[in-house]
Write a protein that holds these residues in place. Structure first.
Motif, PDB file in Angstrom:
ATOM      1  N   PRO A   1      -7.521  -5.851  -8.356  1.00  0.00           N
ATOM      2  CA  PRO A   1      -7.131  -7.026  -9.153  1.00  0.00           C
ATOM      3  C   PRO A   1      -8.321  -7.910  -9.546  1.00  0.00           C
ATOM      4  O   PRO A   1      -8.226  -8.665 -10.504  1.00  0.00           O
ATOM      5  CB  PRO A   1      -6.159  -7.779  -8.235  1.00  0.00           C
ATOM      6  CG  PRO A   1      -6.357  -7.217  -6.874  1.00  0.00           C
ATOM      7  CD  PRO A   1      -6.844  -5.824  -7.043  1.00  0.00           C
TER       8      PRO A   1
ATOM      9  N   HIS B   1      -8.884   1.524  -9.472  1.00  0.00           N
ATOM     10  CA  HIS B   1      -7.787   1.958  -8.605  1.00  0.00           C
ATOM     11  C   HIS B   1      -8.293   2.070  -7.161  1.00  0.00           C
ATOM     12  O   HIS B   1      -9.503   2.042  -6.925  1.00  0.00           O
ATOM     13  CB  HIS B   1      -7.279   3.328  -9.059  1.00  0.00           C
ATOM     14  CG  HIS B   1      -8.327   4.394  -8.959  1.00  0.00           C
ATOM     15  ND1 HIS B   1      -9.252   4.633  -9.959  1.00  0.00           N
ATOM     16  CD2 HIS B   1      -8.645   5.252  -7.952  1.00  0.00           C
ATOM     17  CE1 HIS B   1     -10.078   5.602  -9.574  1.00  0.00           C
ATOM     18  NE2 HIS B   1      -9.733   5.984  -8.349  1.00  0.00           N
TER      19      HIS B   1
ATOM     20  N   ASN C   1       0.977  -1.999  -0.864  1.00  0.00           N
ATOM     21  CA  ASN C   1       2.190  -2.708  -1.309  1.00  0.00           C
ATOM     22  C   ASN C   1       2.142  -4.189  -0.914  1.00  0.00           C
ATOM     23  O   ASN C   1       2.534  -5.055  -1.696  1.00  0.00           O
ATOM     24  CB  ASN C   1       3.444  -2.035  -0.743  1.00  0.00           C
ATOM     25  CG  ASN C   1       3.755  -0.764  -1.505  1.00  0.00           C
ATOM     26  OD1 ASN C   1       3.473  -0.675  -2.712  1.00  0.00           O
ATOM     27  ND2 ASN C   1       4.293   0.236  -0.838  1.00  0.00           N
TER      28      ASN C   1
ATOM     29  N   ARG D   1      -0.073  -5.874  -3.314  1.00  0.00           N
ATOM     30  CA  ARG D   1       0.594  -6.084  -4.613  1.00  0.00           C
ATOM     31  C   ARG D   1       1.412  -7.369  -4.552  1.00  0.00           C
ATOM     32  O   ARG D   1       1.402  -8.174  -5.485  1.00  0.00           O
ATOM     33  CB  ARG D   1       1.494  -4.892  -4.940  1.00  0.00           C
ATOM     34  CG  ARG D   1       0.702  -3.653  -5.352  1.00  0.00           C
ATOM     35  CD  ARG D   1       1.601  -2.427  -5.502  1.00  0.00           C
ATOM     36  NE  ARG D   1       0.861  -1.290  -6.004  1.00  0.00           N
ATOM     37  CZ  ARG D   1       1.122  -0.015  -5.685  1.00  0.00           C
ATOM     38  NH1 ARG D   1       2.094   0.283  -4.851  1.00  0.00           N
ATOM     39  NH2 ARG D   1       0.398   0.953  -6.207  1.00  0.00           N
ATOM     40  N   LYS D   2       2.112  -7.565  -3.420  1.00  0.00           N
ATOM     41  CA  LYS D   2       2.930  -8.788  -3.285  1.00  0.00           C
ATOM     42  C   LYS D   2       2.041 -10.019  -3.168  1.00  0.00           C
ATOM     43  O   LYS D   2       2.292 -11.042  -3.784  1.00  0.00           O
ATOM     44  CB  LYS D   2       3.819  -8.682  -2.044  1.00  0.00           C
ATOM     45  CG  LYS D   2       4.970  -7.719  -2.250  1.00  0.00           C
ATOM     46  CD  LYS D   2       5.984  -7.861  -1.116  1.00  0.00           C
ATOM     47  CE  LYS D   2       6.976  -6.706  -1.148  1.00  0.00           C
ATOM     48  NZ  LYS D   2       7.247  -6.130   0.145  1.00  0.00           N
TER      49      LYS D   2
ATOM     50  N   ARG E   1      -0.243  -8.663  -8.541  1.00  0.00           N
ATOM     51  CA  ARG E   1      -0.869  -7.788  -9.544  1.00  0.00           C
ATOM     52  C   ARG E   1      -0.499  -6.329  -9.283  1.00  0.00           C
ATOM     53  O   ARG E   1      -0.211  -5.938  -8.153  1.00  0.00           O
ATOM     54  CB  ARG E   1      -2.406  -7.900  -9.479  1.00  0.00           C
ATOM     55  CG  ARG E   1      -2.963  -9.297  -9.506  1.00  0.00           C
ATOM     56  CD  ARG E   1      -2.900  -9.918 -10.897  1.00  0.00           C
ATOM     57  NE  ARG E   1      -3.340 -11.308 -10.822  1.00  0.00           N
ATOM     58  CZ  ARG E   1      -4.606 -11.700 -10.993  1.00  0.00           C
ATOM     59  NH1 ARG E   1      -5.532 -10.814 -11.253  1.00  0.00           N
ATOM     60  NH2 ARG E   1      -4.935 -12.982 -10.909  1.00  0.00           N
ATOM     61  N   ASP E   2      -0.608  -5.554 -10.340  1.00  0.00           N
ATOM     62  CA  ASP E   2      -0.424  -4.112 -10.212  1.00  0.00           C
ATOM     63  C   ASP E   2      -1.699  -3.545  -9.557  1.00  0.00           C
ATOM     64  O   ASP E   2      -2.802  -3.995  -9.864  1.00  0.00           O
ATOM     65  CB  ASP E   2      -0.249  -3.521 -11.615  1.00  0.00           C
ATOM     66  CG  ASP E   2       0.021  -2.034 -11.541  1.00  0.00           C
ATOM     67  OD1 ASP E   2       0.625  -1.599 -10.549  1.00  0.00           O
ATOM     68  OD2 ASP E   2      -0.387  -1.321 -12.474  1.00  0.00           O
TER      69      ASP E   2
ATOM     70  N   PRO F   1      -3.167   0.136  -9.108  1.00  0.00           N
ATOM     71  CA  PRO F   1      -3.011   1.585  -9.237  1.00  0.00           C
ATOM     72  C   PRO F   1      -3.670   2.343  -8.080  1.00  0.00           C
ATOM     73  O   PRO F   1      -4.671   1.888  -7.515  1.00  0.00           O
ATOM     74  CB  PRO F   1      -3.722   1.922 -10.560  1.00  0.00           C
ATOM     75  CG  PRO F   1      -3.853   0.615 -11.272  1.00  0.00           C
ATOM     76  CD  PRO F   1      -3.927  -0.444 -10.219  1.00  0.00           C
TER      77      PRO F   1
END
Ligand code: NAD
Ligand code: UFG
Length: 331
Positions: free
Chosen positions: A198, A204, A264, A267-268, A272-273, A275
């Motif tokens: 991010p 990634h 995960n 991500r929370k 943000r995503d 990959p």
């Protein structure tokens, strides 16, 4: 009396220096700045740039200050590098311990709190791991930590030096107020690597293997929050000051998180995503490392406060957002 923190400019050492200062301790830092940063050392601490293998600078520090205890964080600590350069690891890690204990003996300082590692256990037969489980390191880094523990044991008996060896599992996060964090220029640790996505520093995260015998096929680790870890050092220091015997303690939260669960949670925490690509296994990675830390809870009275992964990662995210290029370079 003052506390000497060797390696106090590094990630874990600097957070400990801050925690000690907050407890009203007078803190002296010795660091050669190989991987640490002068800017990470809180200004209230007196800083000496030098090498722990240099007995002369240790004698100078012990002469200039009344030191009653040492916290020893100095080490080379990259598992992969240790396999390629074992002599560097034995020289710096084992040699550093030898030099420090020699100087402590010369200067009549008899308490040391040491950064050991879950790497001393190697591939565990079962988890959670207890302190008296077998130690079979699978790389020179872990072997160096085991040797350092044994050196403390024998020198402690001969010269009445008491030690606490803290076997950390995976340390993560940053100071709650976003003012201090993890800045390894050659970053290999999972949490900062995930956050580089991010931060747009990598596209990634490569997950090192998804074919382990774990719930989702990725490796499981026990992540302990940096400020909880620092709190354990203060408890260990006070334990020794109260006349405690030499001891070894695991420090982990007791919960295992897989690499995918960490991604995960990130991500929370970041919104943000992130990959992911699945890569090959990394040589020497045990499938599962989870601590039993009941001994530290019982004897030291340690109780980790921040154990939700999303919360730990959120502290790291905050620091990285405020310091996209890490600490400034000052000498
Ligand atoms: P770090 O590299 O950020 O800190 C180590 C510090 O020691 C650096 O400031 C470095 O410049 C200094 N140093 C190294 N060799 C020195 C020498 N010969 N003389 C003086 N200074 C020297 O690493 P970290 O992540 O903060 O780890 C601190 C300690 O905790 C290490 O001993 C490491 O093995 C141990 N540990 C870390 C983890 C983790 O998850 N980060 C887990 C288990 C154990
Ligand atoms: N990982 C990835 N991709 C990456 C980086 C890491 O999948 O880009 C995985 C690793 O394979 C491992 C997990 O994330 O399964 C954690 O890896 P780290 O490199 O963050 O941490 P390690 O468990 O290898 O080692 C850390 C410290 C050691 C310490 C050990 C104790 O770096 O000093 O914890 O558990 F000894």
């Amino acid at each position: 009396m003052s506390v000497l923190v060797c390696g106090g400019a590094g990630y874990i050492g600097s957070h400990n220096v801050k925690a000690l200062i907050e407890q009203g301790e007078d803190v002296i830092v010795l660091d050669n700045l190989w991987t640490g940063h002068k800017a990470a050392v809180p200004e209230q601490a007196k800083f000496y740039k030098g090498d722990v293998r240099d007995g002369a600078i240790l004698d100078k520090i012990f002469t200039e200050h009344k030191i009653d205890a040492v916290l020893h964080f100095c080490a080379c600590s990259l598992v992969g590098e240790s396999v390629e350069k074992p002599l560097l690891y034995f020289n710096n890690n084992v040699g550093g311990m030898q030099s420090l204990l020699e100087a402590m003996t010369r200067n009549h300082v008899n308490k040391i709190v040491f950064s050991s590692s879950a790497a001393v256990y190697g591939e565990p037969k079962s988890v959670p791991i207890f302190e008296d489980d077998p130690t079979n390191p699978t790389n020179p880094y872990g072997e160096s930590k085991r040797i350092m523990e044994r050196i403390m044991h024998w020198v402690g008996l001969a010269h009445n030096i008491k030690y606490v060896s803290l076997r950390y599992f995976n340390v993560a996060g940053a100071r709650h107020d976003g003012s201090m964090g993890e800045d390894h220029r050659n970053e290999t640790h999972l949490v900062p690597i995930i956050l580089q996505v991010p931060l747009k520093k990598r596209s990634h995260v490569t997950v090192y293997g998804d074919d382990y015998k774990t719930k989702d096929g990725t490796c499981i680790r026990d992540y302990v929050y940096i400020e909880d870890l620092a709190a354990a050092h203060i408890l260990a220091l006070n334990y020794l000051r109260d006349g405690g015997e030499s001891e070894i303690f695991n420090l982990g939260s007791g919960d295992g998180y897989s690499v995918m669960e960490m991604i995960n949670a990130a991500r929370k925490a970041t919104g943000r995503d992130i990959p992911v690509e699945i890569g090959a296994r990394r040589a020497g990675d045990p499938a599962r490392l989870v601590a039993d830390s009941k001994k530290a809870r019982k004897i030291l009275g340690w109780s980790p406060k921040v154990t939700r992964m999303e919360d730990i990662i959120a502290t790291a995210w905050r620091w990285h957002l405020g310091h996209p290029n890490g600490y400034p370079d000052i000498e």
